[in-house]
Design a protein around this motif. Structure first.
Motif, PDB file in Angstrom:
ATOM      1  N   GLN A   1       0.831  -1.209   0.000  1.00  9.48           N
ATOM      2  CA  GLN A   1       0.000   0.000   0.000  1.00  9.48           C
ATOM      3  C   GLN A   1       0.862   1.253   0.000  1.00  9.48           C
ATOM      4  O   GLN A   1       0.605   2.200  -0.759  1.00  9.48           O
ATOM      5  N   GLN A   2       1.908   1.249   0.819  1.00 17.07           N
ATOM      6  CA  GLN A   2       2.797   2.407   0.858  1.00 17.07           C
ATOM      7  C   GLN A   2       3.529   2.572  -0.467  1.00 17.07           C
ATOM      8  O   GLN A   2       3.619   3.682  -1.017  1.00 17.07           O
TER       9      GLN A   2
ATOM     10  N   LEU B   1       2.318   6.292  -7.177  1.00 13.27           N
ATOM     11  CA  LEU B   1       1.297   7.199  -7.691  1.00 13.27           C
ATOM     12  C   LEU B   1       1.754   8.647  -7.557  1.00 13.27           C
ATOM     13  O   LEU B   1       1.492   9.480  -8.423  1.00 13.27           O
ATOM     14  N   ALA B   2       2.493   8.938  -6.480  1.00 13.81           N
ATOM     15  CA  ALA B   2       2.943  10.310  -6.232  1.00 13.81           C
ATOM     16  C   ALA B   2       4.046  10.743  -7.190  1.00 13.81           C
ATOM     17  O   ALA B   2       4.062  11.887  -7.652  1.00 13.81           O
ATOM     18  N   ILE B   3       4.983   9.834  -7.520  1.00 15.56           N
ATOM     19  CA  ILE B   3       6.149  10.246  -8.308  1.00 15.56           C
ATOM     20  C   ILE B   3       5.977   9.966  -9.795  1.00 15.56           C
ATOM     21  O   ILE B   3       6.777  10.425 -10.604  1.00 15.56           O
TER      22      ILE B   3
ATOM     23  N   ALA C   1       1.613  -5.863  -8.275  1.00 12.08           N
ATOM     24  CA  ALA C   1       1.187  -5.992  -9.670  1.00 12.08           C
ATOM     25  C   ALA C   1      -0.244  -5.531  -9.887  1.00 12.08           C
ATOM     26  O   ALA C   1      -0.737  -5.558 -11.030  1.00 12.08           O
ATOM     27  N   GLY C   2      -0.939  -5.134  -8.808  1.00 14.71           N
ATOM     28  CA  GLY C   2      -2.306  -4.651  -8.942  1.00 14.71           C
ATOM     29  C   GLY C   2      -3.368  -5.710  -8.753  1.00 14.71           C
ATOM     30  O   GLY C   2      -4.555  -5.452  -8.994  1.00 14.71           O
ATOM     31  N   ASP C   3      -2.972  -6.913  -8.323  1.00 12.01           N
ATOM     32  CA  ASP C   3      -3.929  -7.998  -8.114  1.00 12.01           C
ATOM     33  C   ASP C   3      -4.370  -8.043  -6.657  1.00 12.01           C
ATOM     34  O   ASP C   3      -3.697  -7.513  -5.768  1.00 12.01           O
TER      35      ASP C   3
ATOM     36  N   PRO D   1      -5.024   3.447  -7.864  1.00 12.60           N
ATOM     37  CA  PRO D   1      -5.061   3.380  -9.338  1.00 12.60           C
ATOM     38  C   PRO D   1      -3.685   3.542  -9.993  1.00 12.60           C
ATOM     39  O   PRO D   1      -3.449   4.482 -10.757  1.00 12.60           O
ATOM     40  N   ASN D   2      -2.788   2.592  -9.739  1.00 14.46           N
ATOM     41  CA  ASN D   2      -1.468   2.663 -10.371  1.00 14.46           C
ATOM     42  C   ASN D   2      -1.544   2.296 -11.842  1.00 14.46           C
ATOM     43  O   ASN D   2      -2.268   1.378 -12.230  1.00 14.46           O
TER      44      ASN D   2
END
Length: 303
Positions: free
Chosen positions: A77-78, A84-86, A130-132, A150-151
């Motif tokens: 999560q971190q 997402l920030a960078i 990986a978003g799973d 939402p990466n």
């Protein structure tokens, strides 16, 4: 072979500002990546979120975040929030076991089954990066998590892997390995063959092999060796690194440091490339003229 650099935090309340300045210089000089360690100073991922937002366009990585103090879902999560920030395609998450004396004496966790712990840790962490979603129940940890971040891209995972079982795990489940205190002979004869075979057997792409070592271009080799001993000599007392030093056939960490003239250090860097490393991460340990000469050599090799 790509060339990156290990950033060094400096004491003071302006340490993040100074890290951002250092990162801007590293990016301007053409380094492919910049890395932060996770020991007892700044939180590496938080710091990368701050400085990465100020300096775009260069890969940022942790080398490495210890696994035991953070549940893998919380770490994913971190990491995904930092990514997402960078911006997409910039963050590489390096994770490692750390060492028994740290995990047991400092954090109070049981270090009895490190490979099983990391195997189960990666079973949760890798799919979340990986978003799973994950539903996993193991002997050392469990998780049932679906992160709603939402990466745009998966976050590459590196494992600090030195022994055969950890290297096989890295080849099977991660994008590669992040090494420390590991020389070219050991990379050529042990690291590269083991992790590459594991990746091939798992049908995965060729793994990254990231070699980080101390470096100093200087005419005063003895002084630099003395400084290196103060900076990194204690790593020779940690069992996992001691095993790599013994494989390499050297007495201590100072013998792995890249110290000497421009030609001598450049030859050592090329030896690392020839051994099979995909990335060299320079770890400067001096300041002044030797630091300037070291950076100048590295930028020439980048070119």
């Amino acid at each position: 072979m790509r060339i990156g650099i290990m950033l060094s935090e400096r004491p003071g309340t302006d340490s993040l500002d100074r890290l951002a300045e250092d990162l801007a210089e590293v990016h301007a000089e053409g380094f492919s990546s910049a890395w932060l360690s996770q020991i007892f100073g700044l939180d590496a991922l938080t710091a990368l979120a701050v400085i990465g937002g100020r300096v775009p366009g260069i890969e940022l990585g942790t080398a490495v975040v210890p696994s035991y103090p953070r549940h893998p879902a919380a770490l994913a999560q971190q990491a995904r929030t930092v990514a997402l920030a960078i911006g997409p395609g910039r963050l590489t998450l390096g994770v490692g076991l750390s060492h028994q004396r740290v995990i047991e004496d400092v954090y109070g966790y049981d270090f009895a089954q490190p490979v099983r712990h990391m195997t189960e840790y990666v079973s949760v962490l890798a799919p979340l990066l990986a978003g799973d979603d994950v539903a996993f129940r193991g002997e050392t940890l469990s998780a049932a998590v679906d992160l709603g971040i939402p990466n745009a891209d998966p976050i590459p995972l590196l494992l600090a892997a030195l022994g055969p079982r950890m290297l096989r795990l890295a080849g099977q489940r991660a994008a590669g390995t992040s090494l420390w205190m590991t020389g070219p002979k050991t990379i050529r004869e042990h690291i590269a063959p083991t992790i590459t075979e594991a990746a091939q057997d798992a049908g995965r792409p060729a793994p990254r092999i990231i070699c980080a070592l101390p470096i100093c271009v200087t005419d005063d080799v003895e002084d630099a060796r003395t400084r290196a001993e103060k900076a990194v000599g204690f790593y020779g007392g940690l069992p996992s690194y001691r095993a790599m030093l013994d494989r390499e056939g050297v007495s201590g960490p100072v013998d792995l440091a890249l110290i000497g003239s421009e030609d001598q250090v450049a030859a050592r860097v090329r030896e690392i490339a020839d051994a099979g490393a995909t990335d060299f991460v320079a770890v400067p340990f001096t300041r002044g003229d030797s630091a300037k000469r070291t950076r100048a050599l590295l930028t020439s090799l980048i070119g």
